[in-house]
Write a protein that holds these residues in place. Structure first.
Motif, PDB file in Angstrom:
ATOM      1  N   ASN A   1      38.390  43.584  32.007  1.00  0.00           N
ATOM      2  CA  ASN A   1      38.407  42.751  30.797  1.00  0.00           C
ATOM      3  C   ASN A   1      37.049  42.092  30.527  1.00  0.00           C
ATOM      4  OD1 ASN A   1      38.311  40.711  32.696  1.00  0.00           O
ATOM      5  ND2 ASN A   1      40.237  39.756  32.118  1.00  0.00           N
ATOM      6  N   GLY A   2      36.020  42.499  31.285  1.00  0.00           N
ATOM      7  CA  GLY A   2      34.668  41.999  31.055  1.00  0.00           C
ATOM      8  C   GLY A   2      34.253  40.836  31.933  1.00  0.00           C
ATOM      9  N   ARG A   3      35.166  40.261  32.669  1.00  0.00           N
ATOM     10  CA  ARG A   3      34.825  39.140  33.549  1.00  0.00           C
ATOM     11  C   ARG A   3      34.404  39.641  34.920  1.00  0.00           C
ATOM     12  NH1 ARG A   3      39.054  34.575  33.986  1.00  0.00           N
ATOM     13  NH2 ARG A   3      37.359  33.766  35.233  1.00  0.00           N
ATOM     14  N   SER A   4      33.700  38.810  35.637  1.00  0.00           N
ATOM     15  CA  SER A   4      33.462  39.049  37.058  1.00  0.00           C
ATOM     16  C   SER A   4      33.904  37.781  37.771  1.00  0.00           C
ATOM     17  CB  SER A   4      31.996  39.371  37.344  1.00  0.00           C
ATOM     18  OG  SER A   4      31.173  38.287  37.041  1.00  0.00           O
ATOM     19  N   LEU A   5      34.615  37.981  38.856  1.00  0.00           N
ATOM     20  CA  LEU A   5      35.145  36.850  39.602  1.00  0.00           C
ATOM     21  C   LEU A   5      35.407  37.307  41.020  1.00  0.00           C
ATOM     22  CD1 LEU A   5      36.212  33.891  39.370  1.00  0.00           C
ATOM     23  CD2 LEU A   5      38.455  34.878  38.981  1.00  0.00           C
ATOM     24  N   MET A   6      35.023  36.505  41.989  1.00  0.00           N
ATOM     25  CA  MET A   6      35.256  36.852  43.392  1.00  0.00           C
ATOM     26  C   MET A   6      36.686  36.529  43.792  1.00  0.00           C
ATOM     27  SD  MET A   6      31.959  35.884  45.592  1.00  0.00           S
ATOM     28  CE  MET A   6      30.656  37.059  45.725  1.00  0.00           C
ATOM     29  N   LEU A   7      37.225  37.389  44.634  1.00  0.00           N
ATOM     30  CA  LEU A   7      38.519  37.149  45.250  1.00  0.00           C
ATOM     31  C   LEU A   7      38.289  36.533  46.618  1.00  0.00           C
ATOM     32  CD1 LEU A   7      40.142  40.624  44.570  1.00  0.00           C
ATOM     33  CD2 LEU A   7      40.647  38.494  43.373  1.00  0.00           C
ATOM     34  N   SER A   8      39.212  35.709  47.045  1.00  0.00           N
ATOM     35  CA  SER A   8      39.218  35.178  48.409  1.00  0.00           C
ATOM     36  C   SER A   8      40.452  35.741  49.089  1.00  0.00           C
ATOM     37  CB  SER A   8      39.274  33.651  48.406  1.00  0.00           C
ATOM     38  OG  SER A   8      38.115  33.118  47.851  1.00  0.00           O
ATOM     39  N   ILE A   9      40.234  36.588  50.083  1.00  0.00           N
ATOM     40  CA  ILE A   9      41.340  37.214  50.791  1.00  0.00           C
ATOM     41  C   ILE A   9      41.453  36.538  52.154  1.00  0.00           C
ATOM     42  CG2 ILE A   9      42.227  39.394  51.698  1.00  0.00           C
ATOM     43  CD1 ILE A   9      41.978  39.307  48.623  1.00  0.00           C
ATOM     44  N   PRO A  10      42.592  35.974  52.523  1.00  0.00           N
ATOM     45  CA  PRO A  10      43.941  36.304  52.106  1.00  0.00           C
ATOM     46  C   PRO A  10      44.528  35.442  50.993  1.00  0.00           C
ATOM     47  CG  PRO A  10      44.077  35.004  54.088  1.00  0.00           C
ATOM     48  CD  PRO A  10      42.600  35.167  53.756  1.00  0.00           C
ATOM     49  N   ASP A  11      43.858  34.446  50.452  1.00  0.00           N
ATOM     50  CA  ASP A  11      44.485  33.553  49.461  1.00  0.00           C
ATOM     51  C   ASP A  11      44.916  34.262  48.183  1.00  0.00           C
ATOM     52  OD1 ASP A  11      44.124  31.507  51.228  1.00  0.00           O
ATOM     53  OD2 ASP A  11      42.438  30.616  50.193  1.00  0.00           O
ATOM     54  N   ASP A  12      44.088  35.148  47.654  1.00  0.00           N
ATOM     55  CA  ASP A  12      44.412  35.851  46.418  1.00  0.00           C
ATOM     56  C   ASP A  12      45.240  37.088  46.725  1.00  0.00           C
ATOM     57  OD1 ASP A  12      42.975  34.038  44.786  1.00  0.00           O
ATOM     58  OD2 ASP A  12      41.105  35.075  45.263  1.00  0.00           O
ATOM     59  N   CYS A  13      46.163  37.404  45.861  1.00  0.00           N
ATOM     60  CA  CYS A  13      47.056  38.546  46.042  1.00  0.00           C
ATOM     61  C   CYS A  13      46.578  39.687  45.154  1.00  0.00           C
ATOM     62  CB  CYS A  13      48.479  38.138  45.685  1.00  0.00           C
ATOM     63  SG  CYS A  13      49.664  39.439  45.927  1.00  0.00           S
ATOM     64  N   VAL A  14      46.229  40.823  45.757  1.00  0.00           N
ATOM     65  CA  VAL A  14      45.716  41.975  45.025  1.00  0.00           C
ATOM     66  C   VAL A  14      46.376  43.249  45.539  1.00  0.00           C
ATOM     67  CG1 VAL A  14      43.489  40.913  44.561  1.00  0.00           C
ATOM     68  CG2 VAL A  14      43.773  42.289  46.605  1.00  0.00           C
ATOM     69  N   GLU A  15      46.232  44.312  44.762  1.00  0.00           N
ATOM     70  CA  GLU A  15      46.709  45.629  45.148  1.00  0.00           C
ATOM     71  C   GLU A  15      45.581  46.626  44.959  1.00  0.00           C
ATOM     72  OE1 GLU A  15      50.062  48.927  43.803  1.00  0.00           O
ATOM     73  OE2 GLU A  15      50.014  46.974  42.863  1.00  0.00           O
ATOM     74  N   ARG A  16      45.326  47.425  45.975  1.00  0.00           N
ATOM     75  CA  ARG A  16      44.282  48.452  45.891  1.00  0.00           C
ATOM     76  C   ARG A  16      44.879  49.720  45.322  1.00  0.00           C
ATOM     77  NH1 ARG A  16      42.390  52.773  48.968  1.00  0.00           N
ATOM     78  NH2 ARG A  16      40.152  53.085  48.793  1.00  0.00           N
ATOM     79  N   LEU A  17      44.251  50.255  44.283  1.00  0.00           N
ATOM     80  CA  LEU A  17      44.692  51.499  43.660  1.00  0.00           C
ATOM     81  C   LEU A  17      43.733  52.619  44.016  1.00  0.00           C
ATOM     82  CD1 LEU A  17      45.502  50.175  40.073  1.00  0.00           C
ATOM     83  CD2 LEU A  17      47.109  50.603  41.936  1.00  0.00           C
ATOM     84  N   PRO A  18      44.222  53.859  44.106  1.00  0.00           N
ATOM     85  CA  PRO A  18      43.313  54.990  44.313  1.00  0.00           C
ATOM     86  C   PRO A  18      42.369  55.116  43.123  1.00  0.00           C
ATOM     87  CG  PRO A  18      45.599  55.661  44.619  1.00  0.00           C
ATOM     88  CD  PRO A  18      45.609  54.268  44.072  1.00  0.00           C
ATOM     89  N   ARG A  19      41.203  55.686  43.335  1.00  0.00           N
ATOM     90  CA  ARG A  19      40.237  55.885  42.242  1.00  0.00           C
ATOM     91  C   ARG A  19      40.885  56.685  41.112  1.00  0.00           C
ATOM     92  NH1 ARG A  19      34.125  56.679  43.904  1.00  0.00           N
ATOM     93  NH2 ARG A  19      34.013  54.974  45.367  1.00  0.00           N
ATOM     94  N   GLY A  20      40.499  56.330  39.888  1.00  0.00           N
ATOM     95  CA  GLY A  20      40.970  57.061  38.725  1.00  0.00           C
ATOM     96  C   GLY A  20      42.275  56.558  38.152  1.00  0.00           C
ATOM     97  N   GLU A  21      42.881  55.532  38.743  1.00  0.00           N
ATOM     98  CA  GLU A  21      44.132  54.994  38.195  1.00  0.00           C
ATOM     99  C   GLU A  21      43.880  53.679  37.515  1.00  0.00           C
ATOM    100  OE1 GLU A  21      47.611  54.997  40.526  1.00  0.00           O
ATOM    101  OE2 GLU A  21      47.139  56.903  41.440  1.00  0.00           O
TER     102      GLU A  21
END
Length: 54
Positions: free
Chosen positions: A34-54
Motif C-alpha cells: 500500500n506504499g508504506r514502509s514499517l518495521m515489524l517487531s517479532i514476536p509482538d506483531d502477528c504476520v504470515e509468510r506467503l510463498p513468492r508470487g502470491e
C-alpha cells in the motif's frame, strides 16, 4: 501491530527489505504494497509468510 497508532490493515501484503535480529526478538523492515514502509517487531506483531508470487 497492537501499539501502532496507524497500523497496516489486516491482509496487506508486503516485501521484506531487511531482517535485524535482536536479543530474543527480531525487527523486520517491510515495504508494504500500500506504499508504506514499517518495521515489524517479532514476536509482538502477528504476520504470515506467503510463498513468492502470491
Amino acid at each position: 501491530m497492537p501499539n501502532d497508532p496507524d497500523p497496516i490493515p489486516v491482509g496487506t501484503a508486503g516485501t521484506v527489505a531487511g531482517i535485524y535480529p535482536q536479543r530474543g526478538w527480531m525487527q523486520i523492515d517491510v515495504n508494504w504494497d500500500n506504499g508504506r514502509s514499517l518495521m515489524l517487531s517479532i514476536p509482538d506483531d502477528c504476520v504470515e509468510r506467503l510463498p513468492r508470487g502470491e
